[in-house]
Design a protein around this motif. Structure first.
Motif, PDB file in Angstrom:
ATOM      1  N   ALA A   1      10.248   1.253   7.552  1.00  0.00           N
ATOM      2  CA  ALA A   1       9.200   2.282   7.135  1.00  0.00           C
ATOM      3  C   ALA A   1       8.027   2.342   8.147  1.00  0.00           C
ATOM      4  O   ALA A   1       7.563   3.809   8.392  1.00  0.00           O
ATOM      5  N   ARG A   2       7.528   1.432   8.604  1.00  0.00           N
ATOM      6  CA  ARG A   2       6.208   1.453   9.285  1.00  0.00           C
ATOM      7  C   ARG A   2       6.197   2.277  10.702  1.00  0.00           C
ATOM      8  O   ARG A   2       5.433   3.004  11.278  1.00  0.00           O
TER       9      ARG A   2
ATOM     10  N   SER B   1      10.943   1.031   0.217  1.00  0.00           N
ATOM     11  CA  SER B   1      10.833   1.118   1.681  1.00  0.00           C
ATOM     12  C   SER B   1      10.343  -0.178   2.134  1.00  0.00           C
ATOM     13  O   SER B   1       9.876  -0.948   1.279  1.00  0.00           O
TER      14      SER B   1
ATOM     15  N   THR C   1       5.629   5.922  -0.016  1.00  0.00           N
ATOM     16  CA  THR C   1       5.613   6.113  -1.480  1.00  0.00           C
ATOM     17  C   THR C   1       4.796   7.361  -1.789  1.00  0.00           C
ATOM     18  O   THR C   1       5.178   8.192  -2.905  1.00  0.00           O
TER      19      THR C   1
ATOM     20  N   SER D   1      -1.007   5.097   1.363  1.00  0.00           N
ATOM     21  CA  SER D   1       0.689   5.153   1.446  1.00  0.00           C
ATOM     22  C   SER D   1       1.009   6.277   2.272  1.00  0.00           C
ATOM     23  O   SER D   1       0.334   7.246   2.083  1.00  0.00           O
ATOM     24  N   ARG D   2       2.004   6.185   3.036  1.00  0.00           N
ATOM     25  CA  ARG D   2       2.542   7.073   3.857  1.00  0.00           C
ATOM     26  C   ARG D   2       3.938   7.489   2.980  1.00  0.00           C
ATOM     27  O   ARG D   2       4.423   8.773   2.705  1.00  0.00           O
TER      28      ARG D   2
ATOM     29  N   TRP E   1       6.547  -8.391  -0.181  1.00  0.00           N
ATOM     30  CA  TRP E   1       6.891 -10.068  -0.436  1.00  0.00           C
ATOM     31  C   TRP E   1       8.433 -10.259  -1.017  1.00  0.00           C
ATOM     32  O   TRP E   1       8.575 -10.953  -1.937  1.00  0.00           O
TER      33      TRP E   1
END
Ligand SMILES: Cc1cc2nc3c(=O)[nH]c(=O)nc-3n(C[C@H](O)[C@H](O)[C@H](O)COP(=O)(O)O)c2cc1C
Length: 178
Positions: free
Chosen positions: A157-158, A112, A24, A21-22, A74
């Motif tokens: 977020a990505r 996010s 969180t 994770s970036r 999801w």
């Protein structure tokens, strides 16, 4: 006059792969430095997925503000958080006869999304607003007597730059420290 007792915050981290994770992971680490704050990573606490309901309920009782820190998966919470809800927020504890343990606590969502904010609109790619998609959680807060605070969401977020992520982390820490 006695000073008001300090508010204790529980940050429940629910990410299926925190090392990858970036967002969180960054927020969870930053929250760990805050006073009166317990950061509780579900995946680390229960690597086999078997949740200790009594431990989780004790943690909830011991804190005044409950933060759910999770990536939007999801259009909902990750499955570990859903399993936590199913097992921990039970009749007699969280709702129903005698189920008042969470009354008056605050529920703060920090999440996010991959999709940009514009995609969370009736005419956007996802077809619904975030507020609409969060209705089941609002209903959960309602049933359990918790006040749902305004969610903190990092959209897109990505593709967020390090600077944007840093600003989001600052906002998150300011909110949690308040
Ligand atoms: C299984 C899975 C489901 C996802 N579902 C959604 C979704 O419904 N809507 C969305 O905008 N992004 C979705 N995403 C993107 C994540 O929300 C995004 O990558 C995450 O918030 C980034 O946070 P992280 O760095 O902590 O993983 C999904 C990602 C995964 C892996």
């Amino acid at each position: 006059m006695e000073p008001a007792p300090r508010r204790r915050t529980l940050v429940l981290v629910a990410h299926p792969d925190l090392p990858a994770s970036r967002v969180t992971a960054h927020l969870a680490e930053a929250a760990g430095a805050l006073e009166d704050t317990t950061v509780h990573d579900l995946a680390a606490a229960y690597p086999d997925g078997r949740i200790s309901v009594t431990d989780e309920q004790r943690l909830l009782v011991e804190h005044d503000r409950i933060v759910w820190l999770f990536p939007w998966h999801w259009y909902s919470v990750p499955s570990a958080l859903k399993a936590w809800m199913d097992q921990v927020l039970v009749y007699g504890f969280a709702y129903g006869a005698g189920g008042t343990a969470l009354h008056g606590k605050e529920l703060q969502l920090v999440t996010s999304t991959g999709g940009p904010e514009s995609s969370y609109a009736p005419d956007g790619h996802n077809g619904f607003t975030m507020g609409e998609l969060l209705a089941p959680i609002a209903a959960t807060a309602n049933l359990t007597g918790m006040r749902l605070a305004e969610p903190l969401v990092l959209f897109g977020a990505r593709t967020a730059s390090d600077e944007e992520l840093g600003l989001h982390a600052e906002r998150c820490l300011a909110l949690l420290a308040a």
